[in-house]
Design an enzyme around this catalytic site. Structure first.
Site, PDB file in Angstrom:
ATOM      1  N   THR A  43       0.983  -1.102  -0.095  1.00 59.01           N
ATOM      2  CA  THR A  43      -0.204   0.029  -0.411  1.00 59.01           C
ATOM      3  C   THR A  43       0.403   1.156  -0.219  1.00 59.01           C
ATOM      4  O   THR A  43       0.544   2.638  -0.843  1.00 59.01           O
ATOM      5  CB  THR A  43      -0.914  -0.066   0.968  1.00 59.01           C
ATOM      6  OG1 THR A  43      -1.879  -0.966   1.181  1.00 59.01           O
ATOM      7  CG2 THR A  43      -2.031   1.220   1.185  1.00 59.01           C
ATOM      8  N   TYR A  57      -7.589   0.600  -3.211  1.00 61.84           N
ATOM      9  CA  TYR A  57      -7.119   0.927  -4.127  1.00 61.84           C
ATOM     10  C   TYR A  57      -6.198  -0.422  -4.246  1.00 61.84           C
ATOM     11  O   TYR A  57      -6.645  -1.188  -4.268  1.00 61.84           O
ATOM     12  CB  TYR A  57      -5.667   2.788  -2.957  1.00 61.84           C
ATOM     13  CG  TYR A  57      -5.402   1.179  -2.209  1.00 61.84           C
ATOM     14  CD1 TYR A  57      -5.846   1.211  -0.926  1.00 61.84           C
ATOM     15  CD2 TYR A  57      -4.677   0.485  -2.274  1.00 61.84           C
ATOM     16  CE1 TYR A  57      -5.939   0.891   0.358  1.00 61.84           C
ATOM     17  CE2 TYR A  57      -3.541  -0.739  -1.350  1.00 61.84           C
ATOM     18  CZ  TYR A  57      -4.975  -0.353   0.363  1.00 61.84           C
ATOM     19  OH  TYR A  57      -4.396  -1.026   1.092  1.00 61.84           O
ATOM     20  N   SER A  90       1.654  -7.270  -0.895  1.00 62.75           N
ATOM     21  CA  SER A  90       2.674  -9.020   0.143  1.00 62.75           C
ATOM     22  C   SER A  90       1.404  -9.981   0.945  1.00 62.75           C
ATOM     23  O   SER A  90       2.291 -11.181   1.228  1.00 62.75           O
ATOM     24  CB  SER A  90       2.755  -7.720   1.410  1.00 62.75           C
ATOM     25  OG  SER A  90       2.011  -8.197   2.103  1.00 62.75           O
ATOM     26  N   THR A 123       1.400  -4.644   4.261  1.00 60.44           N
ATOM     27  CA  THR A 123       1.170  -4.479   5.480  1.00 60.44           C
ATOM     28  C   THR A 123       1.261  -5.931   6.017  1.00 60.44           C
ATOM     29  O   THR A 123       0.569  -6.233   7.175  1.00 60.44           O
ATOM     30  CB  THR A 123       0.243  -3.515   6.626  1.00 60.44           C
ATOM     31  OG1 THR A 123      -0.276  -3.518   5.815  1.00 60.44           O
ATOM     32  CG2 THR A 123       0.699  -2.172   6.224  1.00 60.44           C
ATOM     33  N   ASP A 124       0.306  -6.604   5.252  1.00 58.30           N
ATOM     34  CA  ASP A 124      -0.498  -8.036   5.873  1.00 58.30           C
ATOM     35  C   ASP A 124       0.975  -8.789   6.083  1.00 58.30           C
ATOM     36  O   ASP A 124       0.434  -9.412   6.637  1.00 58.30           O
ATOM     37  CB  ASP A 124      -1.055  -8.070   4.026  1.00 58.30           C
ATOM     38  CG  ASP A 124      -2.126  -7.687   3.379  1.00 58.30           C
ATOM     39  OD1 ASP A 124      -3.238  -8.440   3.050  1.00 58.30           O
ATOM     40  OD2 ASP A 124      -2.938  -6.375   4.477  1.00 58.30           O
ATOM     41  N   LYS A 196       0.283  -7.278  12.520  1.00 58.60           N
ATOM     42  CA  LYS A 196      -0.968  -6.503  12.069  1.00 58.60           C
ATOM     43  C   LYS A 196      -2.409  -7.122  12.349  1.00 58.60           C
ATOM     44  O   LYS A 196      -2.472  -7.683  12.366  1.00 58.60           O
ATOM     45  CB  LYS A 196      -1.391  -6.468  10.981  1.00 58.60           C
ATOM     46  CG  LYS A 196      -2.060  -5.784  10.354  1.00 58.60           C
ATOM     47  CD  LYS A 196      -2.362  -5.745   8.522  1.00 58.60           C
ATOM     48  CE  LYS A 196      -3.631  -4.388   7.820  1.00 58.60           C
ATOM     49  NZ  LYS A 196      -3.281  -4.889   6.097  1.00 58.60           N
ATOM     50  N   GLU A 317      -2.288 -27.796  27.685  1.00 60.30           N
ATOM     51  CA  GLU A 317      -3.920 -28.276  27.032  1.00 60.30           C
ATOM     52  C   GLU A 317      -4.291 -30.398  26.416  1.00 60.30           C
ATOM     53  O   GLU A 317      -4.509 -30.791  25.675  1.00 60.30           O
ATOM     54  CB  GLU A 317      -4.767 -27.865  25.714  1.00 60.30           C
ATOM     55  CG  GLU A 317      -5.009 -26.314  25.965  1.00 60.30           C
ATOM     56  CD  GLU A 317      -6.482 -26.477  26.640  1.00 60.30           C
ATOM     57  OE1 GLU A 317      -6.803 -25.640  27.952  1.00 60.30           O
ATOM     58  OE2 GLU A 317      -6.619 -27.346  26.495  1.00 60.30           O
TER      59      GLU A 317
HETATM   60  N1  DAS Z   1      -2.154  -5.744   0.182  1.00 64.92           N
HETATM   61  C1  DAS Z   1      -1.829  -4.862   0.433  1.00 64.92           C
HETATM   62  C2  DAS Z   1      -0.428  -5.798   0.295  1.00 64.92           C
HETATM   63  O1  DAS Z   1       0.445  -5.151   0.459  1.00 64.92           O
HETATM   64  C3  DAS Z   1      -1.692  -3.797   0.876  1.00 64.92           C
HETATM   65  C4  DAS Z   1      -1.221  -3.326   1.986  1.00 64.92           C
HETATM   66  O2  DAS Z   1      -1.589  -3.336   3.211  1.00 64.92           O
HETATM   67  O3  DAS Z   1       0.530  -2.792   2.088  1.00 64.92           O
HETATM   68  O4  DAS Z   1      -0.182  -6.389   1.740  1.00 64.92           O
END
Ligand code: DAS
Length: 360
Positions: A43, A57, A90, A123-124, A196, A317
């Protein structure tokens, strides 16, 4: 110049030299850090159709040179240069991407003209890459992973300040020796701990054990340091890892069954991460399959779907000693997969793998 004046001049020169006020020393004193930015997509390189699109986006559109040009203030922090390593979202990164990126980071970290490295990333799976880097790159130089929750085209986009803060952190000698770091939303988090935790808000990244520090107006402020093994203390070295063994994750839930575990094993998985309910619990219908697969040499590692702040307790467990299973301790399933892959490059002894899960 009479004798007395000469002695006074000599004494003043000696003081200036001692305090480092020579022209060369002053020039060196203001020499900026050399920071390399490795761009991989996400992103932070995204673009939306309008400024109102903060969550709709296309990721991985803006090239690294435009990314750097969009934040001219970076040049006040460091001498910055960029490389486009990948240009992907990602969620689509794989083990081969991880190895390629880590090898590039490792090579750059050995260069005398590199003081710090920033990786711009989606970020994923950012938390997985950050953990992989902290486990495999042998350097004390700052490695900082950064992303954004909004594309640069959005109102109140967070990418520019995140990138500025990431470069400030990578340029600061105070960031050395802390393992890979994640800079987002003014916080500096450990690449090992952070995850995240929210899917579309700017304060998405949380460490269950708290942030290491903050970066504000280009300066870093530290409040704690990592205690787990990382970078130069790690027994894993990217420069001697060609391929990562296949490790898969299966979720625990009500009415769970063993189909996914058996399918992953049939497809060649060398370890299975169980993202268990609660304290890594395994539903009764699943236990026989996991014991059978363990007997065939596949490692069984109990993590938990429960979000951070605790850890899976061994023999609580499930009778892990009796079943010869491993617990992932406080690592979430996706981070457990990263460590399990690396562990299997060095051992198939489950007791040694358990040691690694307690140390890294
Ligand atoms: N799809 C997500 C990624 O590329 C977009 C982001 O949050 O960066 O990880």
């Amino acid at each position: 110049m009479n004798h007395r004046s000469f002695i006074r001049w000599l004494s003043a020169l000696g003081t200036a030299l001692a305090l480092g006020f020579t022209p060369l020393a002053q020039a060196q004193a203001v020499k900026k850090a050399q920071v390399v930015i490795l761009a991989t997509g996400g992103t932070i390189a995204g673009a939306g159709a309008s400024a109102a699109n903060s969550a709709t986006y296309q990721a991985a559109k803006v090239p690294v040179d435009k990314l750097l040009a969009s934040v001219p203030e970076l040049s006040t922090l460091a001498d910055v240069r960029g490389e486009q390593v990948f240009q992907i979202a990602s969620e689509s990164l794989n083990n081969e991407h991880l190895v390629t990126l880590a090898k590039r980071v490792s090579a750059l970290s050995k260069q005398a003209d590199v003081d710090g490295i920033v990786i711009t990333h989606g970020t994923d799976t950012l938390e997985e890459t950050a953990y992989f880097l902290t486990l495999t790159v042998h350097t004390n130089k700052p490695i900082v992973v950064v992303g954004s929750m909004r594309p640069g085209t959005a109102l109140s986009a967070d990418g520019a300040l995140n990138l500025y803060n990431a470069v400030a952190t990578a340029a600061s000698p105070t960031s050395a020796g802390k393992g890979a770091l994640v800079v987002m939303n003014d916080e500096i988090n450990s690449g090992r701990d952070v995850a995240k935790s929210i899917n579309i808000r700017t304060e998405a990244f949380k460490s269950p054990w708290g942030a290491l520090g903050m970066v504000v107006e280009g300066k870093t402020y530290w409040f704690r340091a990592p205690v787990k093994r990382h970078t130069v203390q790690s027994e894993f070295d990217i420069d001697s890892i060609p391929v990562l063994p296949k490790v898969e994750i299966a979720y625990g839930y009500g009415s769970a069954n063993d189909i996914a575990y058996r399918a992953f094993a049939a497809a060649g998985a060398k370890a299975l991460i169980h993202a268990g309910t609660g304290n890594g619990s395994v539903a009764a219908p699943v236990v026989p399959a996991l014991r059978e697969l363990r007997a065939k040499g596949i490692q069984i590692i109990r993590s938990a779907r429960v979000v951070g702040g605790g850890f899976v307790l061994r023999n609580a467990e499930q009778p892990d000693d009796q079943y010869d299973w491993v617990v992932a301790h406080d690592l979430n399933p996706q981070k457990a997969r990263i460590l399990a892959s690396l562990a299997l490059t060095r051992t198939t002894d489950s007791k040694d793998i358990q040691r690694m899960f307690m140390e890294y």
